[in-house]
Every structure is written in C-alpha cells, then in structure tokens.
Design an enzyme around this catalytic site. Structure first.
Site, PDB file in Angstrom:
ATOM      1  N   ASP A  78      14.311 -55.322 -36.372  1.00  0.00           N
ATOM      2  CA  ASP A  78      13.809 -55.403 -37.804  1.00  0.00           C
ATOM      3  C   ASP A  78      15.011 -55.112 -38.518  1.00  0.00           C
ATOM      4  OD1 ASP A  78      14.065 -52.482 -37.834  1.00  0.00           O
ATOM      5  OD2 ASP A  78      11.950 -52.313 -36.917  1.00  0.00           O
ATOM      6  N   ASP A  80      16.068 -53.678 -42.455  1.00  0.00           N
ATOM      7  CA  ASP A  80      15.538 -52.902 -43.810  1.00  0.00           C
ATOM      8  C   ASP A  80      16.591 -52.937 -44.907  1.00  0.00           C
ATOM      9  OD1 ASP A  80      13.622 -51.419 -42.319  1.00  0.00           O
ATOM     10  OD2 ASP A  80      14.986 -50.043 -41.623  1.00  0.00           O
ATOM     11  N   ASP A 155      21.135 -39.785 -41.355  1.00  0.00           N
ATOM     12  CA  ASP A 155      21.433 -38.868 -40.359  1.00  0.00           C
ATOM     13  C   ASP A 155      22.741 -39.071 -39.613  1.00  0.00           C
ATOM     14  OD1 ASP A 155      20.466 -40.974 -39.357  1.00  0.00           O
ATOM     15  OD2 ASP A 155      18.793 -40.267 -38.441  1.00  0.00           O
TER      16      ASP A 155
END
Length: 416
Positions: A78, A80, A155
């Site tokens: 996907d 983003d 992260d």
C-alpha cells in the site's frame, strides 16, 4: 546465548559506522537524492492525490514503507501519503473522502473498487511539547508538525524517507538512505528510548529484519534484549496483531527465531519458547516446530498468507500436542492451555475456539477420517494443519491431500 541456529544469520549485529549515525535537529535541511521510480509501480490514484494536494499549495509526499520497498525493488502493498494539509483541508479537496480516528486523525480518500488512500497530516512527537513526565510510553500522537518533525517521530530510519513525486527526489532527515543501502535496521534516536515509548516497535524491528533480510545494528539489538519486558505494557490486541504479521510476512521461521534468540518470545509465548530449547533430537518437538514455521513460509510463497486460525494453531502446535498427551479430554486440556494466552495477548475467543476444535479433530484427520467435521467451516483449516503436521515429521501428506482436493466428496461420506 549458546543456541544453535536452524538457518544462517548473516551480519546480524553488523557495526554501525559513527559517521552515519543519524541525529539531525528538526530544522536541519533534508538530504535530497535524485531517484526516478517507474511510475507504473506507483498506484495512479495515489499519484492523483499527491498532485492535487501540491497543486493547491500543500506539501505532499509518499512516505514510509512504500518508499523503502520501492528502493528495494519490492512492490509496495500500500501507499501512504503525508502532507502539510490539515485533515479538514484534505477533506475539502476530496469529496470522496472521510476523516477517521480520534487519537490519530487522518483522511481516507475513497476510490472505485473499495480502494482507500490514507492521507496523514505531518505530526511531531507530543513529548517535544515540554512534557516533563518521567513516563516514556506514548499515549497520544495527534500533535501536528512539519515534514522534518514527522520524519523524526517515526520508528526506524528506513521508514522515514519521503518521496517527492514532482521533483523525483527522496528527502532524508535521518540517514535512512544509507541504512537501506547497507540493509540494516536502525532506530531514529536512542533505541532504548524508542522501545520504551512504544514497546511494539521491538516486534516491528524483528519483523523488518526477518522479512527484508536486514541486519540489526548492535545498539538496537542490545536495546531489544534490555527492553523486552516492556512488551507487557503494550496494548494486548496490538501484540496479537503484530505476532500475526510476523507469521504472514513469508519469513516466519527467521523472524520467530529472532524473537526467541533475543528473549522476546520468553515474554510473549514462554510456552513455546521453552519448547524450542529441545534441539538435541532431530525428531523432537523443537526441530518439528521450526519445520512447521518453514511450512508456513512455503505455503505463503505459494498461495499467500494462511488463515489466521491456521497460523495461530501452527505456531502453538507442538506445545499443544504435548499438553494433550495423556489428557482425558483434549478439548479441556487445550482450553486450559490457551486461557493464559488469551489473557496475555488478547487472542480472540473465535481463534481460541477454532484452535480447540482443530486440535480435537486432528487425530481423526491424520488417520484419514473426516466424518461430520467435513461439513464445518473449519474443515479446510484443519486439513492445512494436518498437512503441516505430517510435513514437519517428514511424512507424506497424501492421506489429507485428498480432503483438500475434493471436500464435497467427504461431506457425503460424513453423512453415511
């Protein structure tokens, strides 16, 4: 730790050069890299979203795992989008959209066929707002920011790269390009702080190392070992879902090994971890469990991820078989075994009931009998588990393959 390795691990703790240590300030300019991706690899609707946002004066970039995967020549699952536009502004630009979420507000732009493009406004770490609390665990994450702050709050360095589709450039504030090129997992900032902010990042680090074949830098590896007990503070449904992602990713064997080697499995699934120390007997429960994980990877490569109930059952199959040995009632033995796991990991009752029923019928399937169970919705899942069990013991799966090939035939057999 003195454990033998069931498959090669190369450069697991490869040194991280000092001159590549990320540590820029929020206002530092991004390093820009000219990169041209084949646009056929980028969803055309995502391109429409990006270009409409930029035409209306907003910054808008591809961000995160999709950029990393494009660089690694992997097709992203996907895409983003991160933007300077606030959720209400994105909503105004796209009539086919809706604002979702409370803790983390973002916009879903809807297209034909049920496709959803997720658009998030740049955010910054809320703890940069002057919160002096000694608690590191992040419980809110809805403070808007600028692109550099959004990159710094992520992260891992490889997940903080922004792609400008118009300029055909990657923006890098954190040294992520070097880490992708060197194929290493490295946190943004101090790894212990990052893992205490969100302990689920420990599982994500192991997932990326396993799935992508990346090394783990020594400071990140040591922080995983040191912070592993913090996983008990994480939301239980997130732990459960992340474990499933480890199993679905096509490298379950390698990833679960990393969980075991670092002691993470001792915290999450001590019932399984203790069994994996059994390495002396080639046909023992420990080696069989590794072969079950290998079976998961083979089936994932052939047909995509297995059903979640099957994944949970195979992950726990050897310890489940042990608790059933000599038990008067296999169903009760399985239920008693699963109860602490349900509490610890929020495994749904639906999964737990499916595991219990599959384990109950397994001896019959392995002897070639289906009976009335062939008419249930769990039949094919149970057949998959039976085939995996036979395969892990080096035996032919022919006796259950016929159930997989022609289930309707056995529906009638079960009624006679």
């Amino acid at each position: 730790m003195g454990r033998s390795t069931p498959f090669p691990l190369t450069s697991l703790t490869e040194p991280y050069p000092a001159d590549l240590e990320p540590g820029p300030s929020f206002d530092a300019p991004a390093r820009r890299y000219d990169v041209t991706f084949d646009e056929s690899r980028i969803d055309p609707d995502v391109q429409k979203v990006l270009r409409r946002l930029t035409r209306h004066g907003h910054e808008a970039y591809l961000v995160g795992g999709c950029v990393r995967d494009l660089l690694l020549d992997r097709q992203p699952k996907d895409f983003d989008v991160a933007t300077s536009a606030r959720p209400e502004q994105v909503r105004d630009l796209f009539r086919n959209s809706r604002i979702i979420g409370r803790r983390f507000r973002l916009v879903h732009v809807l297209f034909q066929g049920g496709k959803v493009i997720e658009v998030a406004t740049f955010r910054r770490n809320p703890k940069d707002e002057g919160d002096e609390s000694p608690e590191l665990l992040i419980r809110s994450d809805n403070v808007f920011g600028v692109a550099s702050e959004d990159a710094m709050r992520r992260d891992f360095t490889m997940n903080a790269l922004f792609y400008d589709i118009e300029a055909r450039q990657i923006l890098d504030w954190v040294g992520g390009m070097e880490d992708v090129e060197r194929r290493v997992v490295h946190t943004i900032g101090d790894p212990e702080t990052r893992f205490r902010e969100d302990p689920v990042r420990i599982l994500r680090a192991l997932k990326f190392a396993g799935r992508l074949g990346f090394a783990i830098t020594p400071d990140v590896y040591d922080a995983i070992v040191f912070c592993r007990e913090a996983l008990a503070l994480a939301a239980r449904p997130r732990l459960s879902e992340e474990i499933l992602r480890l199993l679905r990713g096509g490298q379950a064997r390698r990833t679960i090994y990393l969980c075991w080697e670092t002691g993470v499995l001792d915290v999450l699934l001590p019932e399984l971890s203790s069994l994996l120390y059994d390495e002396g007997d080639e046909d023992g429960a420990g080696p069989r469990q590794w072969r079950l994980l290998e079976y998961i990877d083979q089936r994932t490569a052939q047909e995509g991820p297995l059903d979640d109930t099957v994944l949970w059952t195979l992950l726990l199959l050897e310890p489940l078989k042990e608790v059933c040995e000599g038990a008067r009632d296999r169903g009760i033995a399985v239920a008693d075994f699963l109860e602490p796991l349900i509490e610890r990991l929020a495994i749904s009752r639906r999964y737990a009931d499916g595991i219990r029923r599959i384990i109950g019928v397994l001896p019959r399937l392995l002897s070639g009998r289906a009976g009335r169970f062939a008419r249930t919705e769990l039949f094919q899942a149970a057949v998959e588990v039976a085939a995996a069990d036979l395969s892990s013991r080096g035996e032919s799966t022919q006796i259950v393959d016929r159930f997989r090939a022609a289930p309707e035939k056995h529906h009638h057999r079960g009624r006679r």
